[in-house]
Design a protein around this motif. Structure first.
Motif, PDB file in Angstrom:
ATOM      1  N   TYR A  73       0.856  -1.074  -0.085  1.00  0.00           N
ATOM      2  CA  TYR A  73       0.144   0.069  -0.079  1.00  0.00           C
ATOM      3  C   TYR A  73       0.875   1.230   0.086  1.00  0.00           C
ATOM      4  O   TYR A  73       1.850   1.275   0.882  1.00  0.00           O
ATOM      5  CB  TYR A  73      -0.943   0.093   1.330  1.00  0.00           C
ATOM      6  CG  TYR A  73      -2.079   0.863   1.198  1.00  0.00           C
ATOM      7  CD1 TYR A  73      -3.239   0.601   0.826  1.00  0.00           C
ATOM      8  CD2 TYR A  73      -1.693   2.471   1.673  1.00  0.00           C
ATOM      9  CE1 TYR A  73      -4.433   1.391   0.849  1.00  0.00           C
ATOM     10  CE2 TYR A  73      -2.848   3.318   1.427  1.00  0.00           C
ATOM     11  CZ  TYR A  73      -4.095   2.841   1.231  1.00  0.00           C
ATOM     12  OH  TYR A  73      -5.236   3.551   1.142  1.00  0.00           O
ATOM     13  N   PRO A  74       0.884   2.217  -1.052  1.00  0.00           N
ATOM     14  CA  PRO A  74       1.447   3.450  -1.146  1.00  0.00           C
ATOM     15  C   PRO A  74       1.554   4.431   0.071  1.00  0.00           C
ATOM     16  O   PRO A  74       0.468   4.330   0.778  1.00  0.00           O
ATOM     17  CB  PRO A  74       1.284   3.904  -2.341  1.00  0.00           C
ATOM     18  CG  PRO A  74      -0.292   3.586  -2.471  1.00  0.00           C
ATOM     19  CD  PRO A  74      -0.420   2.105  -1.846  1.00  0.00           C
ATOM     20  N   SER A  75       2.328   5.084  -0.120  1.00  0.00           N
ATOM     21  CA  SER A  75       2.222   6.293   1.138  1.00  0.00           C
ATOM     22  C   SER A  75       1.386   7.594   0.676  1.00  0.00           C
ATOM     23  O   SER A  75       0.949   7.581  -0.281  1.00  0.00           O
ATOM     24  CB  SER A  75       3.653   6.768   1.548  1.00  0.00           C
ATOM     25  OG  SER A  75       4.405   7.350   0.257  1.00  0.00           O
ATOM     26  N   LYS A  76       0.890   8.413   1.539  1.00  0.00           N
ATOM     27  CA  LYS A  76       0.553   9.636   1.363  1.00  0.00           C
ATOM     28  C   LYS A  76      -0.781   9.515   0.725  1.00  0.00           C
ATOM     29  O   LYS A  76      -1.505  10.289  -0.047  1.00  0.00           O
ATOM     30  CB  LYS A  76       1.115  10.512   0.566  1.00  0.00           C
ATOM     31  CG  LYS A  76       2.785  10.706   1.055  1.00  0.00           C
ATOM     32  CD  LYS A  76       2.655  11.646   2.235  1.00  0.00           C
ATOM     33  CE  LYS A  76       3.995  12.240   2.755  1.00  0.00           C
ATOM     34  NZ  LYS A  76       3.837  12.998   4.013  1.00  0.00           N
ATOM     35  N   THR A  77      -1.593   8.535   1.100  1.00  0.00           N
ATOM     36  CA  THR A  77      -2.830   8.403   0.462  1.00  0.00           C
ATOM     37  C   THR A  77      -3.855   7.738   1.446  1.00  0.00           C
ATOM     38  O   THR A  77      -3.599   6.894   2.181  1.00  0.00           O
ATOM     39  CB  THR A  77      -3.066   7.447  -1.007  1.00  0.00           C
ATOM     40  OG1 THR A  77      -4.445   7.598  -1.425  1.00  0.00           O
ATOM     41  CG2 THR A  77      -2.521   6.002  -0.625  1.00  0.00           C
ATOM     42  N   GLU A 132       1.168  13.141 -11.590  1.00  0.00           N
ATOM     43  CA  GLU A 132       2.146  12.145 -11.276  1.00  0.00           C
ATOM     44  C   GLU A 132       2.231  11.458 -10.066  1.00  0.00           C
ATOM     45  O   GLU A 132       2.101  10.492  -9.700  1.00  0.00           O
ATOM     46  CB  GLU A 132       3.712  12.650 -11.544  1.00  0.00           C
ATOM     47  CG  GLU A 132       4.061  12.733 -12.976  1.00  0.00           C
ATOM     48  CD  GLU A 132       3.710  13.623 -13.778  1.00  0.00           C
ATOM     49  OE1 GLU A 132       3.933  13.630 -15.144  1.00  0.00           O
ATOM     50  OE2 GLU A 132       2.698  14.671 -13.247  1.00  0.00           O
ATOM     51  N   VAL A 133       1.863  12.432  -8.940  1.00  0.00           N
ATOM     52  CA  VAL A 133       1.599  11.848  -7.548  1.00  0.00           C
ATOM     53  C   VAL A 133       0.499  10.854  -7.401  1.00  0.00           C
ATOM     54  O   VAL A 133       0.483  10.140  -6.542  1.00  0.00           O
ATOM     55  CB  VAL A 133       1.879  13.066  -6.441  1.00  0.00           C
ATOM     56  CG1 VAL A 133       2.993  13.719  -6.726  1.00  0.00           C
ATOM     57  CG2 VAL A 133       0.492  13.906  -6.776  1.00  0.00           C
ATOM     58  N   GLY A 134      -0.436  10.879  -8.281  1.00  0.00           N
ATOM     59  CA  GLY A 134      -1.547  10.119  -8.002  1.00  0.00           C
ATOM     60  C   GLY A 134      -1.410   9.020  -8.910  1.00  0.00           C
ATOM     61  O   GLY A 134      -1.960   7.935  -8.681  1.00  0.00           O
ATOM     62  N   LYS A 135      -0.797   8.826  -9.770  1.00  0.00           N
ATOM     63  CA  LYS A 135      -0.776   7.792 -11.056  1.00  0.00           C
ATOM     64  C   LYS A 135       0.664   7.062 -11.108  1.00  0.00           C
ATOM     65  O   LYS A 135       0.700   6.127 -11.526  1.00  0.00           O
ATOM     66  CB  LYS A 135      -1.073   8.402 -12.167  1.00  0.00           C
ATOM     67  CG  LYS A 135      -2.487   8.829 -12.328  1.00  0.00           C
ATOM     68  CD  LYS A 135      -3.486   7.661 -12.587  1.00  0.00           C
ATOM     69  CE  LYS A 135      -4.704   7.962 -12.962  1.00  0.00           C
ATOM     70  NZ  LYS A 135      -5.681   6.548 -13.034  1.00  0.00           N
ATOM     71  N   ALA A 136       1.726   8.073 -10.646  1.00  0.00           N
ATOM     72  CA  ALA A 136       3.004   7.595 -11.107  1.00  0.00           C
ATOM     73  C   ALA A 136       4.027   7.182 -10.078  1.00  0.00           C
ATOM     74  O   ALA A 136       5.256   6.911 -10.269  1.00  0.00           O
ATOM     75  CB  ALA A 136       3.675   8.490 -11.978  1.00  0.00           C
ATOM     76  N   PHE A 137       3.218   6.732  -8.772  1.00  0.00           N
ATOM     77  CA  PHE A 137       4.107   6.061  -7.974  1.00  0.00           C
ATOM     78  C   PHE A 137       4.457   4.719  -7.982  1.00  0.00           C
ATOM     79  O   PHE A 137       4.389   3.964  -8.866  1.00  0.00           O
ATOM     80  CB  PHE A 137       3.096   6.232  -6.667  1.00  0.00           C
ATOM     81  CG  PHE A 137       1.798   5.660  -6.544  1.00  0.00           C
ATOM     82  CD1 PHE A 137       1.945   4.066  -6.157  1.00  0.00           C
ATOM     83  CD2 PHE A 137       0.899   6.086  -6.962  1.00  0.00           C
ATOM     84  CE1 PHE A 137       0.675   3.522  -6.357  1.00  0.00           C
ATOM     85  CE2 PHE A 137      -0.392   5.314  -6.936  1.00  0.00           C
ATOM     86  CZ  PHE A 137      -0.357   4.114  -6.689  1.00  0.00           C
ATOM     87  N   ASP A 138       5.656   4.492  -7.024  1.00  0.00           N
ATOM     88  CA  ASP A 138       6.273   3.164  -7.125  1.00  0.00           C
ATOM     89  C   ASP A 138       5.138   2.031  -7.024  1.00  0.00           C
ATOM     90  O   ASP A 138       4.043   1.814  -6.252  1.00  0.00           O
ATOM     91  CB  ASP A 138       7.013   2.971  -5.920  1.00  0.00           C
ATOM     92  CG  ASP A 138       8.104   3.830  -5.827  1.00  0.00           C
ATOM     93  OD1 ASP A 138       8.489   4.602  -7.122  1.00  0.00           O
ATOM     94  OD2 ASP A 138       8.847   4.139  -4.665  1.00  0.00           O
ATOM     95  N   HIS A 139       5.378   1.095  -7.891  1.00  0.00           N
ATOM     96  CA  HIS A 139       4.549  -0.340  -7.903  1.00  0.00           C
ATOM     97  C   HIS A 139       3.098   0.151  -8.410  1.00  0.00           C
ATOM     98  O   HIS A 139       2.112  -0.777  -8.242  1.00  0.00           O
ATOM     99  CB  HIS A 139       4.527  -0.852  -6.549  1.00  0.00           C
ATOM    100  CG  HIS A 139       5.642  -0.980  -5.719  1.00  0.00           C
ATOM    101  ND1 HIS A 139       6.723  -2.002  -6.065  1.00  0.00           N
ATOM    102  CD2 HIS A 139       6.083  -0.439  -4.577  1.00  0.00           C
ATOM    103  CE1 HIS A 139       7.606  -1.682  -5.483  1.00  0.00           C
ATOM    104  NE2 HIS A 139       7.561  -0.872  -4.191  1.00  0.00           N
TER     105      HIS A 139
END
Length: 232
Positions: A73-77, A132-139
């Motif tokens: 699960y990614p950060s900042k969301t 980008e911060v919404g779509k292009a994050f790791d994994h």
């Protein structure tokens, strides 16, 4: 030639029933390419020209069929969304490709996920800033093995679906694409010169929504297998 830093490892996706892999060059994504999804996102589904965004190559995560994958699960969301997609894999490059010949440039197909930090995407959209911060994050780009066209033909129809904890969340048909794979390849090639190894995530159907830690996603496209991801 020597490098200051070691070059990154080539990102690649395995080919189904083969010991070969497709090296990934670029990752293009089509926005709002199913009418019902456009409506649920608050937009007019009329056939306006398609629009595109990109993910970095190293956002691609190859997923083995039939084996649960621990997806972080990614950060900042606080609002992480799934978007199941048919992925077209370019095998022959070109620019200004005609619709009539566009499918000759497609080498294969795969099941993919455009994972989205929806809260960050909407925040950026409302501020008129890039996504980008919404779509292009790791994994953010899980993908299954690539099925060559010579084995499965061109995917113009067939179920596309995603379940969370065994419950249907997305279920549609690839035939409901507003812009077909051929049309998408042709139009994209007027904006960028395509090359072997380019991946095109062709859009997601209706039913997108949030997924949380501890839940499991299963998704597939008819004829292209099934993926299983445990959100960690």
């Amino acid at each position: 030639m020597s490098y200051v830093f070691s070059p990154p490892e080539q990102v690649s996706v395995p080919v189904k029933n083969s010991d070969q892999c497709v090296p990934v060059r670029r990752v293009y994504c089509v926005g709002r390419n199913y009418a019902a999804h456009a409506i649920e996102m608050g937009f007019d589904p009329n056939r306006e020209p398609p629009f595109f965004f990109c993910k970095p190559t190293d956002a691609i995560v190859p997923i083995e069929e039939g084996k649960p994958y621990a997806w972080p699960y990614p950060s900042k969301t606080q609002n992480l969304h799934y978007e199941a997609e048919l992925v077209a894999v370019i095998g022959k490059g070109g620019a200004n490709i005609a619709v009539e010949t566009a499918l000759t440039h497609v080498w294969g197909y795969a099941v993919g996920l455009d994972m989205t930090r929806r809260d960050l995407q909407i925040e950026m959209r409302e501020m008129g800033r890039p996504w980008e911060v919404g779509k292009a994050f790791d994994h953010s780009g899980p993908i299954g093995p690539i099925y060559p066209v010579e084995q499965v033909g061109h995917i113009a129809t067939g179920a596309i679906w995603l379940q969370v904890d065994g419950e249907d969340r997305q279920r549609s048909d690839v035939s409901h694409l507003i812009w077909s794979v051929a049309e998408t390849v042709a139009y994209l090639s007027t904006l960028f010169t395509l090359a072997p190894g380019d991946l095109i995530f062709t859009g997601t159907p209706e039913g997108v929504g949030a997924v949380h830690k501890g839940q499991q996603m299963r998704l597939g496209v008819e004829g292209l297998g099934e993926l299983c991801l445990d959100v960690m």
